[in-house]
Write an enzyme that holds these catalytic residues in place. Structure first.
Site, PDB file in Angstrom:
ATOM      1  N   ASP A   1       0.827  -1.211   0.000  1.00 19.80           N
ATOM      2  CA  ASP A   1       0.000   0.000   0.000  1.00 19.80           C
ATOM      3  C   ASP A   1       0.866   1.267   0.000  1.00 19.80           C
ATOM      4  OD1 ASP A   1      -2.014   1.807   0.365  1.00 19.80           O
ATOM      5  OD2 ASP A   1      -2.812   0.915   2.193  1.00 19.80           O
TER       6      ASP A   1
ATOM      7  N   ASP B   1     -10.508   3.924  -1.687  1.00 17.94           N
ATOM      8  CA  ASP B   1     -11.130   2.907  -0.821  1.00 17.94           C
ATOM      9  C   ASP B   1     -12.645   2.864  -0.998  1.00 17.94           C
ATOM     10  OD1 ASP B   1      -8.572   2.764   0.115  1.00 17.94           O
ATOM     11  OD2 ASP B   1      -9.124   2.872   2.237  1.00 17.94           O
TER      12      ASP B   1
HETATM   13  C1  GLA Z   1      -5.503   2.089   2.678  1.00 13.87           C
HETATM   14  C2  GLA Z   1      -5.964   0.941   1.771  1.00 13.87           C
HETATM   15  C3  GLA Z   1      -7.027   0.160   2.510  1.00 13.87           C
HETATM   16  C4  GLA Z   1      -6.446  -0.388   3.807  1.00 13.87           C
HETATM   17  C5  GLA Z   1      -5.903   0.756   4.658  1.00 13.87           C
HETATM   18  C6  GLA Z   1      -5.140   0.255   5.859  1.00 13.87           C
HETATM   19  O1  GLA Z   1      -6.527   2.997   2.930  1.00 13.87           O
HETATM   20  O2  GLA Z   1      -6.452   1.429   0.549  1.00 13.87           O
HETATM   21  O3  GLA Z   1      -7.507  -0.897   1.693  1.00 13.87           O
HETATM   22  O4  GLA Z   1      -5.436  -1.300   3.492  1.00 13.87           O
HETATM   23  O5  GLA Z   1      -5.017   1.576   3.913  1.00 13.87           O
HETATM   24  O6  GLA Z   1      -4.552   1.275   6.591  1.00 13.87           O
END
Ligand code: GLA
Length: 516
Positions: free
Chosen positions: A281, A341
């Site tokens: 990520d 997200d």
């Molecule tokens: C980001 C990702 C999410 C999750 C969070 C965890 O927002 O896109 O899917 O993994 O981080 O902190």
């Protein structure tokens, strides 16, 4: 609104990802030195918040405020992960209120002697907490030395995920509440619910498992995960596979330890534990690197995984920045996020899913567009809407990573997640992604080519009322009446009529057909 959702212990987690463009624009400014602590007075200054968590980890965030009469500007570095400007700043009595975009955090701050009293509401998780911020020292805002990205090259395919990966991930439901017990119980539930038999394999731990590093730089899990190897063994013993999460930056989005500067060491640790899948990520890497470096930074972990001695699915999570679909395969990626997200509501699901047809040319066996994990069963949508969500993801040949609590699923949720006829559309060996062919009166017709010349056809009714629809075979490129038309949610063959298909689609519903 979301009665099924466990009240998350997590209060810090970014539920909505910073918009890609914003992250990248801010990255450059974040590299500038920030004036140090000595300036803190009243509201003005650079403030550091320390938030001890149940995991034993202390998260750090920075608030920078500058007040000049009625004009108040500033930024927040939530979890040290990204830097975001404050918005809608205004004085309300003695309190300054503001919010940061996209993460859904709202602040109310007030000077408190030498400190700042900070109340934060986490809109997405419907939780809040109060924290004391203290003047930051200059080192608090210093970035680590930048490791130059490697020269670009094309990595060989790792041969994994010939069909879109299927499994579960902890984030959407549990956030920071994930621990060893949840993962074990989820593995058990994946088997006992019939999900494993329907094809779900990966049990993936998302953010908040990390503690820090030992003196040799080895990554350590925090106290929620006492023995990663034993946990992986437990999951493997049930015929399943296990996944983990990290970031190319110094910290993850949640503010936990990232892999920056330790990529090979971390890949070796994952292999030693028996990890089968890595979600990687971007987050705080945006504080160190620019958009042009994204590919090289992801290549570095791709190389580390290919050297680590264990096949590990590589899931790129960088929200669709820099046309990742064009270079995802070259860095060894098996799937790549194409959106910010997802949230557990109709609007977010539609926003993430419905504009994905344009990326169809980039999906192929081993390489998948990922519009984010499923929300089915989390309680923010109706069963009809969850059926639509699942249908759309299957039409997109998207990874099917459930994001709910598998230990307590309603019959509707199990029925949706284990509909094998719909799953077969997702997993079809041709590996083609579907796309919209028609949009009329709030009803979209999508087609996904399947192996053997078959087609999956989905009619999505985006209206808040039912619609009677009619589809001519010509609309889906057929010159004549197909031999077989099957309704994949009703599990019934329909007698194909000469002119086409007619039927009623529920409000926010989907009719999914197999046409041959
Ligand atoms: C980001 C990702 C999410 C999750 C969070 C965890 O927002 O896109 O899917 O993994 O981080 O902190």
């Amino acid at each position: 609104m979301n009665p099924d959702k466990t009240p998350c212990t997590a209060s810090h987690g970014p539920a909505i990802l910073p918009r890609p463009v914003r992250i990248l624009l801010l990255a450059a400014s974040a590299c500038l030195a920030v004036p140090g602590a000595a300036l803190a007075s009243g509201l003005n200054g650079t403030w550091r918040m320390d938030q001890p968590k149940d995991s034993g980890v202390v998260l750090h965030s920075i608030i920078i405020l500058h007040q000049d009469g009625a004009r108040i500007e500033g930024s927040v570095w939530p979890n040290y992960a990204v830097r975001m400007p404050i918005l809608d700043a205004r004085m309300e009595g003695e309190d300054l209120s503001f919010r940061i975009a996209d993460w859904g955090w709202s602040f109310r701050v007030r000077p408190d002697g030498e400190a700042l009293h900070v109340a934060i509401s986490y809109d997405s998780w419907k939780t809040s907490e109060t924290v004391t911020a203290r003047p930051a020292s200059p080192s608090d805002t210093q970035l680590p030395p930048i490791v130059p990205p490697p020269a670009l090259r094309e990595l060989p395919a790792n041969g994994l995920s010939k069909a879109p990966p299927m499994g579960w991930n902890s984030w959407n439901h549990f956030s920071e509440g994930v621990d060893d017990r949840v993962v074990r119980e989820t593995a058990d539930a994946m088997v006992s619910s019939g999900m494993a038999a329907a094809g779900y394999t990966y049990v993936n731990i998302d953010d908040t498992w990390e503690l820090g590093r030992d003196a040799q730089g080895n990554i350590l899990p925090n106290r929620k995960f006492p023995d990663m190897k034993a946990l992986a063994d437990y999951v493997h013993a049930r015929g399943l596979k296990i996944g983990i999460y990290s970031s190319p930056g110094p910290t993850t989005c949640g503010g936990y330890e990232g892999s920056y500067g330790h990529e090979e060491q971390d890949a070796r640790a994952y292999a030693a534990w028996g990890i089968d899948y890595l979600k990687y990520d971007w987050c705080s890497a945006s504080r160190l690197y620019a958009e042009k470096d994204l590919r090289a930074v992801y290549q570095r972990m791709g190389e580390a995984l290919q050297k680590c001695g264990r096949p590990i699915v590589y899931s790129l999570c960088e929200y669709g920045v820099a046309d990742v679909w064009k270079w995802g395969p070259a860095v060894g990626g098996n799937l790549w996020r194409t959106t910010g997200d997802i949230q557990d509501n109709w609007r977010s699901m539609c926003a993430n899913g419905l504009d994905q047809g344009r990326l169809a040319p980039y999906a192929a066996p081993g390489h998948w567009n990922d519009p984010d994990m499923l929300e089915v069963g989390n309680g923010g949508m109706s069963p009809v809407e969850y059926r639509t969500h699942f249908s759309l993801w299957c039409m997109l040949a998207a990874p099917l990573i459930a994001g709910n609590d598998l230990r307590s699923m309603s019959a509707d949720t199990v029925e949706i997640l284990t509909n094998r006829e719909v799953i077969a559309v997702d997993q079809d060996p041709l590996g083609a992604q579907g796309a919209r062919v028609l949009a009329r009166d709030g009803v979209e017709t999508w087609v996904k080519p399947l192996s053997g010349g078959a087609q999956a056809v989905c009619l999505f009714n985006l209206n808040a009322e039912p619609r009677d629809v009619s589809l001519a075979w010509g609309d889906i490129g057929r010159a004549s009446t197909p031999a077989v038309v099957r309704d994949l949610w009703r599990h019934a063959d329909i007698a194909p009529a000469g002119a086409g298909f007619t039927g009623r689609v529920q409000a926010h519903g989907a009719v999914m057909l197999l046409v041959r």
